[in-house]
Design a protein around this motif. Structure first.
Motif, mmCIF file in Angstrom:
data_model
loop_
_atom_site.group_PDB
_atom_site.id
_atom_site.type_symbol
_atom_site.label_atom_id
_atom_site.label_comp_id
_atom_site.label_asym_id
_atom_site.label_seq_id
_atom_site.Cartn_x
_atom_site.Cartn_y
_atom_site.Cartn_z
ATOM 1 N N ILE A 30 0.830 -1.208 0.000
ATOM 2 C CA ILE A 30 0.000 0.000 0.000
ATOM 3 C C ILE A 30 0.864 1.257 0.000
ATOM 4 N N ILE A 31 1.983 1.201 0.692
ATOM 5 C CA ILE A 31 2.926 2.327 0.705
ATOM 6 C C ILE A 31 4.307 1.800 0.343
ATOM 7 N N CYS A 32 5.181 2.713 -0.030
ATOM 8 C CA CYS A 32 6.581 2.352 -0.213
ATOM 9 C C CYS A 32 7.419 3.303 0.635
ATOM 10 N N LYS A 33 8.556 2.805 1.029
ATOM 11 C CA LYS A 33 9.449 3.551 1.920
ATOM 12 C C LYS A 33 10.744 3.811 1.177
ATOM 13 N N LYS A 34 11.216 5.039 1.293
ATOM 14 C CA LYS A 34 12.512 5.391 0.715
ATOM 15 C C LYS A 34 13.404 5.850 1.854
ATOM 16 N N VAL A 35 14.550 5.191 1.986
ATOM 17 C CA VAL A 35 15.509 5.529 3.030
ATOM 18 C C VAL A 35 16.679 6.254 2.383
ATOM 19 N N TYR A 36 16.993 7.436 2.921
ATOM 20 C CA TYR A 36 18.122 8.220 2.436
ATOM 21 C C TYR A 36 19.321 7.948 3.327
ATOM 22 N N ALA A 37 20.470 7.730 2.699
ATOM 23 C CA ALA A 37 21.690 7.445 3.453
ATOM 24 C C ALA A 37 22.307 8.748 3.929
ATOM 25 N N GLU A 38 21.795 9.239 5.037
ATOM 26 C CA GLU A 38 22.334 10.454 5.640
ATOM 27 C C GLU A 38 22.204 10.327 7.145
ATOM 28 N N SER A 39 22.831 11.227 7.838
ATOM 29 C CA SER A 39 22.788 11.183 9.300
ATOM 30 C C SER A 39 22.189 12.474 9.819
ATOM 31 N N PRO A 40 21.107 12.442 10.576
ATOM 32 C CA PRO A 40 20.346 11.255 10.971
ATOM 33 C C PRO A 40 19.592 10.690 9.775
ATOM 34 N N PRO A 41 19.234 9.410 9.852
ATOM 35 C CA PRO A 41 18.547 8.771 8.721
ATOM 36 C C PRO A 41 17.247 9.494 8.371
#
Length: 114
Positions: free
Chosen positions: A69-80
């Motif tokens: 139903i949803i998609c998640k995008k994780v960015y490689a940065e700090s903080p995540p």
């Protein structure tokens, strides 16, 4: 031999399957909230749904992602940084959720009448 009752049972099982995906206290609210400000970050969702716990929010988001139903995008940065958006399948739920909301409003109106 298929009977009227077996067809009704199969139909109800299908409906139960639907509510396994969008049922619960927060899922429909999350779907509408993500749709209104797509994409949404975890912190935004947490702030906008002030009564949801972080654990419950995480669980509901994981289930919605698992069900497509949803998609998640994780960015490689700090903080995540993590963003959520509706998939095409999730977007197709919006009219259904709206119809359920309209039904609920009509039901509440009938309930208040003598």
């Amino acid at each position: 031999m298929e009977t009227k009752n077996s067809k009704l049972y199969e139909s109800c099982c299908d409906i139960n399957g639907i509510f396994k995906i969008i049922g619960g206290k927060w899922k429909a609210i999350l779907i509408k909230n993500i749709a209104e400000g797509c994409p949404k970050r975890f912190g935004e969702l947490r702030r906008e749904l002030d009564n949801i716990t972080q654990t419950s929010l995480s669980l509901q988001l994981r289930e919605l992602e698992r069900d497509g139903i949803i998609c998640k995008k994780v960015y490689a940065e700090s903080p995540p940084k993590v963003e959520y958006k509706l998939t095409q399948l999730g977007q197709s739920l919006l009219p259904i959720i709206e119809a359920l909301d309209n039904w609920w409003q009509a039901y509440k109106g009938c309930e208040e009448s003598p």
